[in-house]
Scaffold this motif. Structure first.
Motif, PDB file in Angstrom:
ATOM      1  N   LEU A 102      19.217 -49.056   7.365  1.00 14.73           N
ATOM      2  CA  LEU A 102      19.070 -49.017   5.920  1.00 14.73           C
ATOM      3  C   LEU A 102      19.165 -47.573   5.430  1.00 14.73           C
ATOM      4  CD1 LEU A 102      15.997 -51.393   5.441  1.00 14.73           C
ATOM      5  CD2 LEU A 102      18.374 -51.948   4.946  1.00 14.73           C
ATOM      6  N   THR A 103      19.592 -47.396   4.202  1.00 14.05           N
ATOM      7  CA  THR A 103      19.535 -46.067   3.601  1.00 14.05           C
ATOM      8  C   THR A 103      18.108 -45.802   3.128  1.00 14.05           C
ATOM      9  OG1 THR A 103      20.013 -46.812   1.353  1.00 14.05           O
ATOM     10  CG2 THR A 103      21.912 -46.288   2.767  1.00 14.05           C
ATOM     11  N   VAL A 104      17.815 -44.545   2.845  1.00  8.30           N
ATOM     12  CA  VAL A 104      16.505 -44.175   2.318  1.00  8.30           C
ATOM     13  C   VAL A 104      16.209 -44.969   1.039  1.00  8.30           C
ATOM     14  CG1 VAL A 104      15.207 -42.299   1.216  1.00  8.30           C
ATOM     15  CG2 VAL A 104      16.499 -41.869   3.329  1.00  8.30           C
ATOM     16  N   LEU A 105      17.181 -45.043   0.170  1.00 12.28           N
ATOM     17  CA  LEU A 105      17.023 -45.769  -1.102  1.00 12.28           C
ATOM     18  C   LEU A 105      16.714 -47.243  -0.864  1.00 12.28           C
ATOM     19  CD1 LEU A 105      17.182 -45.652  -4.200  1.00 12.28           C
ATOM     20  CD2 LEU A 105      19.649 -46.062  -4.010  1.00 12.28           C
ATOM     21  N   GLU A 106      17.418 -47.850   0.081  1.00 15.12           N
ATOM     22  CA  GLU A 106      17.210 -49.281   0.379  1.00 15.12           C
ATOM     23  C   GLU A 106      15.815 -49.525   0.947  1.00 15.12           C
ATOM     24  OE1 GLU A 106      21.853 -50.564   1.374  1.00 15.12           O
ATOM     25  OE2 GLU A 106      20.551 -49.766   2.962  1.00 15.12           O
ATOM     26  N   LEU A 107      15.368 -48.625   1.814  1.00 16.85           N
ATOM     27  CA  LEU A 107      14.057 -48.805   2.429  1.00 16.85           C
ATOM     28  C   LEU A 107      12.934 -48.623   1.404  1.00 16.85           C
ATOM     29  CD1 LEU A 107      12.475 -49.413   4.970  1.00 16.85           C
ATOM     30  CD2 LEU A 107      12.533 -46.994   5.562  1.00 16.85           C
ATOM     31  N   VAL A 108      13.067 -47.613   0.570  1.00 21.74           N
ATOM     32  CA  VAL A 108      12.069 -47.390  -0.478  1.00 21.74           C
ATOM     33  C   VAL A 108      12.036 -48.583  -1.441  1.00 21.74           C
ATOM     34  CG1 VAL A 108      11.399 -45.927  -2.434  1.00 21.74           C
ATOM     35  CG2 VAL A 108      12.219 -44.877  -0.307  1.00 21.74           C
ATOM     36  N   ALA A 109      13.205 -49.158  -1.725  1.00 20.72           N
ATOM     37  CA  ALA A 109      13.299 -50.301  -2.641  1.00 20.72           C
ATOM     38  C   ALA A 109      12.540 -51.521  -2.115  1.00 20.72           C
ATOM     39  CB  ALA A 109      14.757 -50.660  -2.887  1.00 20.72           C
ATOM     40  N   LEU A 110      12.341 -51.613  -0.795  1.00 19.88           N
ATOM     41  CA  LEU A 110      11.592 -52.734  -0.226  1.00 19.88           C
ATOM     42  C   LEU A 110      10.148 -52.751  -0.717  1.00 19.88           C
ATOM     43  CD1 LEU A 110      12.864 -52.797   3.488  1.00 19.88           C
ATOM     44  CD2 LEU A 110      13.473 -54.341   1.624  1.00 19.88           C
ATOM     45  N   GLY A 111       9.669 -51.599  -1.178  1.00 22.22           N
ATOM     46  CA  GLY A 111       8.321 -51.546  -1.725  1.00 22.22           C
ATOM     47  C   GLY A 111       8.134 -52.403  -2.965  1.00 22.22           C
ATOM     48  N   ARG A 112       9.232 -52.785  -3.598  1.00 18.55           N
ATOM     49  CA  ARG A 112       9.145 -53.601  -4.813  1.00 18.55           C
ATOM     50  C   ARG A 112       9.138 -55.107  -4.521  1.00 18.55           C
ATOM     51  NH1 ARG A 112       6.567 -51.544  -8.200  1.00 18.55           N
ATOM     52  NH2 ARG A 112       7.372 -53.006  -9.758  1.00 18.55           N
ATOM     53  N   GLN A 113       9.201 -55.490  -3.253  1.00 16.98           N
ATOM     54  CA  GLN A 113       9.244 -56.911  -2.889  1.00 16.98           C
ATOM     55  C   GLN A 113       8.137 -57.772  -3.497  1.00 16.98           C
ATOM     56  OE1 GLN A 113       9.650 -57.066   1.426  1.00 16.98           O
ATOM     57  NE2 GLN A 113      11.777 -57.677   1.224  1.00 16.98           N
ATOM     58  N   PRO A 114       6.885 -57.275  -3.591  1.00 19.26           N
ATOM     59  CA  PRO A 114       5.839 -58.135  -4.172  1.00 19.26           C
ATOM     60  C   PRO A 114       6.093 -58.523  -5.627  1.00 19.26           C
ATOM     61  CG  PRO A 114       4.864 -56.285  -2.989  1.00 19.26           C
ATOM     62  CD  PRO A 114       6.339 -56.007  -3.085  1.00 19.26           C
ATOM     63  N   TYR A 115       7.009 -57.824  -6.288  1.00 17.32           N
ATOM     64  CA  TYR A 115       7.213 -58.042  -7.718  1.00 17.32           C
ATOM     65  C   TYR A 115       8.545 -58.714  -8.056  1.00 17.32           C
ATOM     66  CZ  TYR A 115       3.712 -54.350  -7.406  1.00 17.32           C
ATOM     67  OH  TYR A 115       2.614 -53.603  -7.062  1.00 17.32           O
ATOM     68  N   THR A 116       9.490 -58.733  -7.109  1.00 22.37           N
ATOM     69  CA  THR A 116      10.818 -59.266  -7.424  1.00 22.37           C
ATOM     70  C   THR A 116      10.850 -60.785  -7.302  1.00 22.37           C
ATOM     71  OG1 THR A 116      11.532 -58.965  -5.114  1.00 22.37           O
ATOM     72  CG2 THR A 116      11.989 -57.168  -6.644  1.00 22.37           C
ATOM     73  N   ASN A 117      11.911 -61.382  -7.835  1.00 17.75           N
ATOM     74  CA  ASN A 117      12.053 -62.832  -7.722  1.00 17.75           C
ATOM     75  C   ASN A 117      12.557 -63.210  -6.322  1.00 17.75           C
ATOM     76  OD1 ASN A 117      14.839 -62.311  -7.700  1.00 17.75           O
ATOM     77  ND2 ASN A 117      15.051 -62.697  -9.898  1.00 17.75           N
ATOM     78  N   TRP A 118      12.802 -64.476  -6.098  1.00 18.18           N
ATOM     79  CA  TRP A 118      13.094 -64.956  -4.737  1.00 18.18           C
ATOM     80  C   TRP A 118      14.405 -64.418  -4.163  1.00 18.18           C
ATOM     81  CZ3 TRP A 118      17.319 -68.169  -3.637  1.00 18.18           C
ATOM     82  CH2 TRP A 118      18.000 -68.682  -4.749  1.00 18.18           C
ATOM     83  N   ILE A 119      15.296 -63.927  -5.016  1.00 16.59           N
ATOM     84  CA  ILE A 119      16.527 -63.329  -4.485  1.00 16.59           C
ATOM     85  C   ILE A 119      16.471 -61.797  -4.522  1.00 16.59           C
ATOM     86  CG2 ILE A 119      18.093 -65.259  -4.941  1.00 16.59           C
ATOM     87  CD1 ILE A 119      18.945 -63.875  -7.520  1.00 16.59           C
ATOM     88  N   GLY A 120      15.277 -61.266  -4.856  1.00  8.87           N
ATOM     89  CA  GLY A 120      15.070 -59.831  -4.766  1.00  8.87           C
ATOM     90  C   GLY A 120      15.762 -59.001  -5.826  1.00  8.87           C
ATOM     91  N   THR A 121      15.986 -59.578  -6.998  1.00  6.58           N
ATOM     92  CA  THR A 121      16.648 -58.843  -8.074  1.00  6.58           C
ATOM     93  C   THR A 121      15.730 -57.764  -8.630  1.00  6.58           C
ATOM     94  OG1 THR A 121      17.846 -60.847  -8.674  1.00  6.58           O
ATOM     95  CG2 THR A 121      17.845 -59.050 -10.278  1.00  6.58           C
ATOM     96  N   LEU A 122      16.232 -56.531  -8.726  1.00  7.09           N
ATOM     97  CA  LEU A 122      15.448 -55.415  -9.242  1.00  7.09           C
ATOM     98  C   LEU A 122      15.601 -55.310 -10.758  1.00  7.09           C
ATOM     99  CD1 LEU A 122      16.321 -52.669  -6.589  1.00  7.09           C
ATOM    100  CD2 LEU A 122      14.220 -54.003  -6.726  1.00  7.09           C
ATOM    101  N   THR A 123      14.477 -55.198 -11.443  1.00  5.96           N
ATOM    102  CA  THR A 123      14.495 -55.009 -12.892  1.00  5.96           C
ATOM    103  C   THR A 123      14.621 -53.512 -13.197  1.00  5.96           C
ATOM    104  OG1 THR A 123      12.107 -54.734 -13.045  1.00  5.96           O
ATOM    105  CG2 THR A 123      12.966 -56.990 -13.163  1.00  5.96           C
ATOM    106  N   THR A 124      14.755 -53.189 -14.461  1.00  4.29           N
ATOM    107  CA  THR A 124      14.799 -51.786 -14.886  1.00  4.29           C
ATOM    108  C   THR A 124      13.510 -51.067 -14.487  1.00  4.29           C
ATOM    109  OG1 THR A 124      16.171 -52.391 -16.784  1.00  4.29           O
ATOM    110  CG2 THR A 124      15.096 -50.241 -16.865  1.00  4.29           C
TER     111      THR A 124
END
Length: 264
Positions: A102-124
């Motif tokens: 994973l890239t650094v950005l992708e790994l850090v983005a995993l921290g948002r998993q508790p808040y995303t929907n079931w397909i992992g869509t990132l909000t603003t």
């Protein structure tokens, strides 16, 4: 309720930690009690095998307690479901990363998993929290690099950034300075102190770096399975709590310098 009670983020009372196997309990540390305020950096220290990691994992509900009480923002830890707990506590363990591809950005983005929907869509808002976390730990120039390209110190900063992106009020870290040289140990701990004080998050970590913790931490818990002393480093020095951590015929503690000396 007094003013301090309002600001307590984590409280522990009469806590026993260890492992259960069938109907038998193997207790490792008993009678732990302490409380941490919002915005404090604290360390759990003690000799190898005393139960530092076991305690940290229990506080993050990675494993179950044997008995006692843990309160998170005034509520029993067991009253939170898994999703709500993930929005309150982030845990950084020593387990290897599942995919260093994973890239650094992708790994850090995993921290948002508790808040995303079931397909992992990132909000603003998710994207904003990720960018803020990367900026706070100074990873802007590395965010598109693969994690396998990073040094141990850089990778540790990525794990801290992921915990920051999770945006919890409490961050628990198991041995965050392991395998780092002296400069990078100090750099990581000063970063954690800055994060705690500037964001009012409570940060608790385990460590063998006792002298460094004395210099940088607001509070310390000294696990010895006897007193399990807790308090500000200066208070613990006055109480001579550090002097019982190691056999005095081998290592002694100098309260004037806040350091240990080897008896030759």
């Amino acid at each position: 309720m007094n003013n301090e009670a309002i600001h307590i983020s984590l409280k522990v009372s009469k806590l026993n930690v260890g492992y259960s196997h069938k109907k038998r309990q193997n207790s490792i540390v008993e009678g732990i009690g302490f409380s941490l305020l919002k915005g404090e950096l604290a360390a759990i220290v003690g000799v190898n095998g005393i139960g530092k990691s076991t305690l940290l994992r229990t506080l993050g509900r990675v494993q179950e307690k044997l008995s006692g009480n843990i309160w998170l923002n005034g509520k029993p830890l067991e009253s939170f479901n898994a999703r709500d707990l993930a929005a309150k506590i982030s845990v950084v363990l020593t387990d290897p990363i599942a995919s260093k591809n994973l890239t650094v950005l992708e790994l850090v983005a995993l921290g948002r998993q508790p808040y995303t929907n079931w397909i992992g869509t990132l909000t603003t808002d998710d994207v904003s929290k990720i960018k803020s976390a990367i900026s706070m730990v100074g990873l802007e120039d590395l965010q598109h690099k693969k994690c396998y390209e990073l040094s141990d110190g850089q990778l540790q900063k990525v794990m801290i950034a992921r915990a920051l992106a999770q945006d919890t009020s409490i961050i628990l870290l198991d041995e965050p300075t392991t395998h780092l040289d002296l400069y990078h140990k100090v750099h990581i701990l000063k970063l954690l102190k800055h994060i705690a004080h500037s964001t009012h998050k409570t940060i608790l970590y385990t460590s063998h770096e006792i002298e460094m913790a004395i210099q940088l931490c607001d509070k310390m818990l000294l696990l010895d399975n006897k007193q399990n002393a807790f308090g500000e480093p200066c208070e613990l020095i006055k109480k001579k709590s550090f002097e019982s951590l190691f056999p005095t015929d081998t290592i002694t503690f100098d309260p004037k310098t806040g350091s240990f000396k080897v008896n030759k």
